[in-house]
Design an enzyme around this catalytic site. Sequence first.
Site: not given
Length: 173
Positions: A46, A51, A94-95, A136-137, A140
């Site tokens: 994701g 991000q 997380c990225l 989660h996304e 963000h």
Amino acid sequence: MTLRPILIHPDPRLKKPCTPVDAITDEVRALADDMLATMYDAPGIGLAAPQVGVLKRILTMDCMKAPEPPRPMVLINPEIVWKSAETSVYEEGCLSIPDQYAEVTRPAEVRVRWLALDGSVQEEHFTGLWATCVQHEIDHLDGRLFIDYLGPIKRQLITRKMEKLKRDRARSA
């Protein structure tokens, strides 16, 4: 398609709520293509627009595992319209917070409504990893990170590690 750099926590852009997308333009479609390419390259399941430094309500995700065929999804202006009372715990990463993982409790199932790239309104019931990922996304997009669910000591520890990672990367650049 362009691979975009992924912001690393702490970056103030990761804590800002995103604005809705007004219209699906060529620019929005190009951003979605770039985000999918960046997500797969990372590799991740994701990625949210903030991000990659874009404060718009767009996310991409694909929770399929090989040998299943990929299922790339682009969700524009997503909103959770229902969530289960039942919860599940998943070890999230997380990225934007590389190599850090922690257990997060979220609703086990959610129903999400969003705008697709063709302008149609979509709605889907997500369970399992898909439910965790979409929540989660969406977090963000609201300026929230998975570490915000952790206690202050663990959150501070991870933040210090990310500050060191950013310093180390800056020195070697």
